[in-house]
Design a protein around this motif. Structure first.
Motif, PDB file in Angstrom:
ATOM      1  N   LEU A 120       0.846  -1.135   0.098  1.00  0.00           N
ATOM      2  CA  LEU A 120      -0.078  -0.063   0.013  1.00  0.00           C
ATOM      3  C   LEU A 120       0.693   1.371  -0.047  1.00  0.00           C
ATOM      4  N   GLN A 121       1.976   1.267   0.823  1.00  0.00           N
ATOM      5  CA  GLN A 121       2.923   2.528   0.830  1.00  0.00           C
ATOM      6  C   GLN A 121       3.500   2.884  -0.461  1.00  0.00           C
ATOM      7  N   GLY A 122       4.163   1.452  -1.056  1.00  0.00           N
ATOM      8  CA  GLY A 122       4.843   2.025  -2.136  1.00  0.00           C
ATOM      9  C   GLY A 122       3.935   2.150  -3.436  1.00  0.00           C
ATOM     10  N   MET A 123       2.637   1.538  -3.498  1.00  0.00           N
ATOM     11  CA  MET A 123       1.834   1.892  -4.552  1.00  0.00           C
ATOM     12  C   MET A 123       1.290   3.170  -4.455  1.00  0.00           C
ATOM     13  N   THR A 124       1.125   3.736  -3.183  1.00  0.00           N
ATOM     14  CA  THR A 124       0.629   5.046  -2.947  1.00  0.00           C
ATOM     15  C   THR A 124       1.870   6.003  -3.444  1.00  0.00           C
ATOM     16  N   ALA A 125       2.990   5.864  -2.949  1.00  0.00           N
ATOM     17  CA  ALA A 125       4.081   6.706  -3.682  1.00  0.00           C
ATOM     18  C   ALA A 125       4.365   6.575  -4.826  1.00  0.00           C
ATOM     19  N   GLY A 148       8.593   8.248   6.983  1.00  0.00           N
ATOM     20  CA  GLY A 148       7.759   7.429   7.388  1.00  0.00           C
ATOM     21  C   GLY A 148       7.740   6.419   6.212  1.00  0.00           C
ATOM     22  N   GLY A 149       6.439   5.631   6.340  1.00  0.00           N
ATOM     23  CA  GLY A 149       6.248   4.567   5.308  1.00  0.00           C
ATOM     24  C   GLY A 149       6.291   5.040   3.952  1.00  0.00           C
ATOM     25  N   VAL A 150       5.366   5.653   3.544  1.00  0.00           N
ATOM     26  CA  VAL A 150       4.871   6.363   2.191  1.00  0.00           C
ATOM     27  C   VAL A 150       6.116   7.211   1.829  1.00  0.00           C
ATOM     28  N   ALA A 173      16.993  10.846  14.453  1.00  0.00           N
ATOM     29  CA  ALA A 173      17.177   9.654  13.755  1.00  0.00           C
ATOM     30  C   ALA A 173      16.353   9.445  12.479  1.00  0.00           C
ATOM     31  N   LYS A 174      15.351  10.250  12.041  1.00  0.00           N
ATOM     32  CA  LYS A 174      14.621  10.126  10.908  1.00  0.00           C
ATOM     33  C   LYS A 174      15.326  11.162  10.043  1.00  0.00           C
ATOM     34  N   ALA A 175      16.050  12.224  10.655  1.00  0.00           N
ATOM     35  CA  ALA A 175      16.778  13.043   9.667  1.00  0.00           C
ATOM     36  C   ALA A 175      17.924  12.198   9.031  1.00  0.00           C
ATOM     37  N   SER A 213       1.182  14.977   3.692  1.00  0.00           N
ATOM     38  CA  SER A 213       0.334  13.649   4.417  1.00  0.00           C
ATOM     39  C   SER A 213       0.190  14.164   5.927  1.00  0.00           C
ATOM     40  N   VAL A 214       0.267  15.255   6.387  1.00  0.00           N
ATOM     41  CA  VAL A 214       0.491  15.881   7.690  1.00  0.00           C
ATOM     42  C   VAL A 214      -0.724  16.571   7.888  1.00  0.00           C
ATOM     43  N   GLY A 215      -1.286  17.497   6.830  1.00  0.00           N
ATOM     44  CA  GLY A 215      -2.860  17.960   7.078  1.00  0.00           C
ATOM     45  C   GLY A 215      -2.515  19.300   7.943  1.00  0.00           C
ATOM     46  N   PRO A 261      -5.824  13.466  -3.493  1.00  0.00           N
ATOM     47  CA  PRO A 261      -5.938  12.053  -4.228  1.00  0.00           C
ATOM     48  C   PRO A 261      -5.854  10.789  -3.292  1.00  0.00           C
ATOM     49  N   THR A 262      -6.424   9.816  -3.755  1.00  0.00           N
ATOM     50  CA  THR A 262      -6.541   8.545  -2.907  1.00  0.00           C
ATOM     51  C   THR A 262      -5.922   7.300  -3.857  1.00  0.00           C
ATOM     52  N   LEU A 263      -5.425   6.293  -3.297  1.00  0.00           N
ATOM     53  CA  LEU A 263      -4.821   5.194  -4.181  1.00  0.00           C
ATOM     54  C   LEU A 263      -6.007   4.393  -4.544  1.00  0.00           C
ATOM     55  N   LEU A 315      10.069   4.307  11.833  1.00  0.00           N
ATOM     56  CA  LEU A 315      10.880   4.633  10.750  1.00  0.00           C
ATOM     57  C   LEU A 315      10.790   3.615   9.292  1.00  0.00           C
ATOM     58  N   GLY A 316       9.691   3.624   8.928  1.00  0.00           N
ATOM     59  CA  GLY A 316       9.374   2.696   7.911  1.00  0.00           C
ATOM     60  C   GLY A 316       8.215   1.784   8.399  1.00  0.00           C
ATOM     61  N   LYS A 317       7.942   0.686   7.692  1.00  0.00           N
ATOM     62  CA  LYS A 317       6.749  -0.181   7.592  1.00  0.00           C
ATOM     63  C   LYS A 317       6.735  -0.995   9.017  1.00  0.00           C
TER      64      LYS A 317
HETATM   65  P1  NDP Z   1       4.142   6.955   8.459  1.00  0.00           P
HETATM   66  O1  NDP Z   1       4.744   5.871   8.505  1.00  0.00           O
HETATM   67  O2  NDP Z   1       4.093   7.996   7.283  1.00  0.00           O
HETATM   68  O3  NDP Z   1       3.683   7.428   9.540  1.00  0.00           O
HETATM   69  C1  NDP Z   1       3.084   8.993   9.833  1.00  0.00           C
HETATM   70  C2  NDP Z   1       3.864   9.821  10.189  1.00  0.00           C
HETATM   71  O4  NDP Z   1       3.340  11.036  10.005  1.00  0.00           O
HETATM   72  C3  NDP Z   1       4.654   9.747  11.511  1.00  0.00           C
HETATM   73  O5  NDP Z   1       5.856   8.921  11.479  1.00  0.00           O
HETATM   74  C4  NDP Z   1       4.934  11.402  11.476  1.00  0.00           C
HETATM   75  O6  NDP Z   1       6.291  11.496  10.953  1.00  0.00           O
HETATM   76  C5  NDP Z   1       4.134  12.177  10.621  1.00  0.00           C
HETATM   77  N1  NDP Z   1       3.291  12.930  11.698  1.00  0.00           N
HETATM   78  C6  NDP Z   1       3.240  14.363  11.601  1.00  0.00           C
HETATM   79  N2  NDP Z   1       2.255  14.569  12.435  1.00  0.00           N
HETATM   80  C7  NDP Z   1       1.978  13.577  13.109  1.00  0.00           C
HETATM   81  C8  NDP Z   1       1.228  13.515  14.344  1.00  0.00           C
HETATM   82  N3  NDP Z   1       0.410  14.588  14.677  1.00  0.00           N
HETATM   83  N4  NDP Z   1       0.676  12.307  14.756  1.00  0.00           N
HETATM   84  C9  NDP Z   1       1.381  11.278  14.233  1.00  0.00           C
HETATM   85  N5  NDP Z   1       1.972  11.326  13.153  1.00  0.00           N
HETATM   86  C10 NDP Z   1       2.442  12.355  12.481  1.00  0.00           C
HETATM   87  O7  NDP Z   1       2.620   6.476   7.846  1.00  0.00           O
HETATM   88  P2  NDP Z   1       2.255   5.819   6.287  1.00  0.00           P
HETATM   89  O8  NDP Z   1       3.128   5.757   5.553  1.00  0.00           O
HETATM   90  O9  NDP Z   1       1.254   4.678   6.696  1.00  0.00           O
HETATM   91  O10 NDP Z   1       1.081   6.932   5.915  1.00  0.00           O
HETATM   92  C11 NDP Z   1       1.642   8.159   5.509  1.00  0.00           C
HETATM   93  C12 NDP Z   1       0.533   9.247   5.336  1.00  0.00           C
HETATM   94  O11 NDP Z   1       0.096   8.849   4.043  1.00  0.00           O
HETATM   95  C13 NDP Z   1      -0.573   9.203   6.254  1.00  0.00           C
HETATM   96  O12 NDP Z   1      -1.170  10.418   6.677  1.00  0.00           O
HETATM   97  C14 NDP Z   1      -1.582   8.259   5.233  1.00  0.00           C
HETATM   98  O13 NDP Z   1      -2.835   8.650   5.875  1.00  0.00           O
HETATM   99  C15 NDP Z   1      -1.379   8.793   4.158  1.00  0.00           C
HETATM  100  N6  NDP Z   1      -1.728   7.860   2.997  1.00  0.00           N
HETATM  101  C16 NDP Z   1      -2.585   8.395   2.010  1.00  0.00           C
HETATM  102  C17 NDP Z   1      -2.920   7.533   1.102  1.00  0.00           C
HETATM  103  C18 NDP Z   1      -3.844   8.016  -0.223  1.00  0.00           C
HETATM  104  O14 NDP Z   1      -3.903   7.507  -1.123  1.00  0.00           O
HETATM  105  N7  NDP Z   1      -4.316   9.265   0.199  1.00  0.00           N
HETATM  106  C19 NDP Z   1      -2.612   6.158   0.816  1.00  0.00           C
HETATM  107  C20 NDP Z   1      -1.663   5.765   2.084  1.00  0.00           C
HETATM  108  C21 NDP Z   1      -1.226   6.547   2.814  1.00  0.00           C
HETATM  109  P3  NDP Z   1       7.416  12.679  11.471  1.00  0.00           P
HETATM  110  O15 NDP Z   1       7.687  12.062  13.052  1.00  0.00           O
HETATM  111  O16 NDP Z   1       8.459  12.674  10.853  1.00  0.00           O
HETATM  112  O17 NDP Z   1       6.530  13.869  11.670  1.00  0.00           O
END
Ligand code: NDP
Length: 323
Positions: A120-125, A148-150, A173-175, A213-215, A261-263, A315-317
């Motif tokens: 899911l994460q690789g296909m999303t990216a 993160g994963g994506v 560590a993430k840096a 993806s943080v919003g 967008p969504t996957l 830090l990943g999956k």
């Molecule tokens: P991640 O492994 O990326 O984990 C989420 C990361 O978001 C955290 O590690 C953190 O990184 C960051 N983050 C920033 N603010 C917050 C917060 N307040 N609480 C928690 N985490 C925060 O997850 P995924 O790889 O599974 O997903 C990444 C994003 O992509 C998600 O938002 C997910 O919903 C979205 N997504 C969207 C898809 C789509 O098609 N629209 C499909 C798949 C995923 P840091 O500590 O470095 O800030």
């Protein structure tokens, strides 16, 4: 069979291991015995109710497993094959039924854990970098949550396309990991102004695209980090939902483009699904794409896996297994 069930929205404690009946595949479905189950941030949105699924439900949107039954109309995959699937709920279980449209054979030489990590994460990216905003050589793009994963896959696809990448992260560590993956400018956005860092990295011009993806916490600053006619690809809300905006804001800030967008809409046919999955698998096999497994938990400990993700420790999956 054993499955994690959610009966009410709330914290990780809502993830409960239960015995439920073995599901039967519909005519267009296959049934998998899951070998490796993926944990994705969207599973958190489903659980909290910020993007709800009808209750009760079994969480989990991707897994690798072995086909143990097929529906009457299925010709594409057969019992005994190892397959990966994404984009249908029910993965946190010993067995899951999924439309054959959303499943693909895993090459025998590919480690199933890496296949699960990249699904899911690789296909999303892949769709983000190739379709939502196709990265062009020489562009500057921002990837939030780059470790993160994506994020890790997106950084790699953007670098492969020839972009300069600004990646944001919240720990040292993430840096370090982001830099190792090829991020040109790593920004600690938990303490530093990433818009200023993007301006500095582009002689004041701003980025061609921001993948956000943080919003809530980053949305407006992401718009401010773009150059005129730049694109904001908003694809998640890890920090919460964004507030509504007047579309005229996009004109004021430089004729910007905004997409969410969504996957789901980038794997509309079986062909599109398999082409995307196979592109990701090919990258893993030829070494041009790296998948990083961060942590593995027992299925019964799904709550701990969610807590790990939500405290930004991964830090990943993150993966689940049943004994
Ligand atoms: P991640 O492994 O990326 O984990 C989420 C990361 O978001 C955290 O590690 C953190 O990184 C960051 N983050 C920033 N603010 C917050 C917060 N307040 N609480 C928690 N985490 C925060 O997850 P995924 O790889 O599974 O997903 C990444 C994003 O992509 C998600 O938002 C997910 O919903 C979205 N997504 C969207 C898809 C789509 O098609 N629209 C499909 C798949 C995923 P840091 O500590 O470095 O800030």
């Amino acid at each position: 069979m054993k499955a994690i069930r959610v009966h009410a929205h709330g914290g990780p404690e809502q993830l409960r291991l239960e015995d439920i009946p073995l599901p039967e595949p519909a005519p267009d479905e296959i049934r998998l015995r899951t070998d490796v189950i993926g944990v994705n941030y969207v599973d958190v949105y489903h659980r909290t109710g910020s993007m709800p699924l009808p209750l009760p439900y079994t969480p989990g949107m991707d897994a690798v497993g072995t086909v143990d039954a097929v529906g009457a109309d299925v010709t594409e995959l057969a019992v005994g094959q190892r397959v990966a699937y994404a984009e249908a709920p029910g993965a946190y279980a010993e067995f899951v039924t999924v439309p054959v449209r959303l499943a693909v054979a895993v090459p025998p030489e590919l480690d199933p854990r890496l296949a699960a990590a990249a699904m899911l994460q690789g296909m999303t990216a892949h769709y983000l970098a190739h379709d939502a905003h196709p990265v062009a050589r020489g562009e500057t793009v921002v990837v939030h949550a780059a470790a993160g994963g994506v994020g890790q896959f997106l950084v790699q696809f953007a670098k492969r396309a020839g972009a300069r990448v600004v990646g944001t992260v919240s720990s040292d560590a993430k840096a370090a990991l982001a830099a190792e993956l090829g991020v040109d400018t790593v920004v600690r956005y938990d303490r530093d102004d990433f818009t200023a860092a993007v301006r500095a990295a582009t002689d004041g011009a701003g980025a061609h695209a921001v993948y956000d993806s943080v919003g809530r916490r980053t949305f407006h600053a992401s718009l401010d980090a773009l150059r005129p006619r730049g694109s904001l690809v908003l694809f998640g809300q890890a920090s919460g939902k964004t507030e509504p905006i007047d579309p005229f804001l996009l004109a004021q800030k430089g004729s910007l483009k905004l997409t969410w967008p969504t996957l789901t809409h980038h794997v509309l046919t079986r062909e599109e699904f398999t082409t995307r999955a196979e592109a990701v698998f090919a990258g893993l096999l030829d070494g041009t794409l790296r998948a990083r497994v961060d942590a593995e938990f027992a299925l019964a400990d799904a709550a701990a896996a969610h807590a790990h993700l939500e405290r930004r420790a991964s830090l990943g999956k993150v993966l689940l297994h049943h004994p």
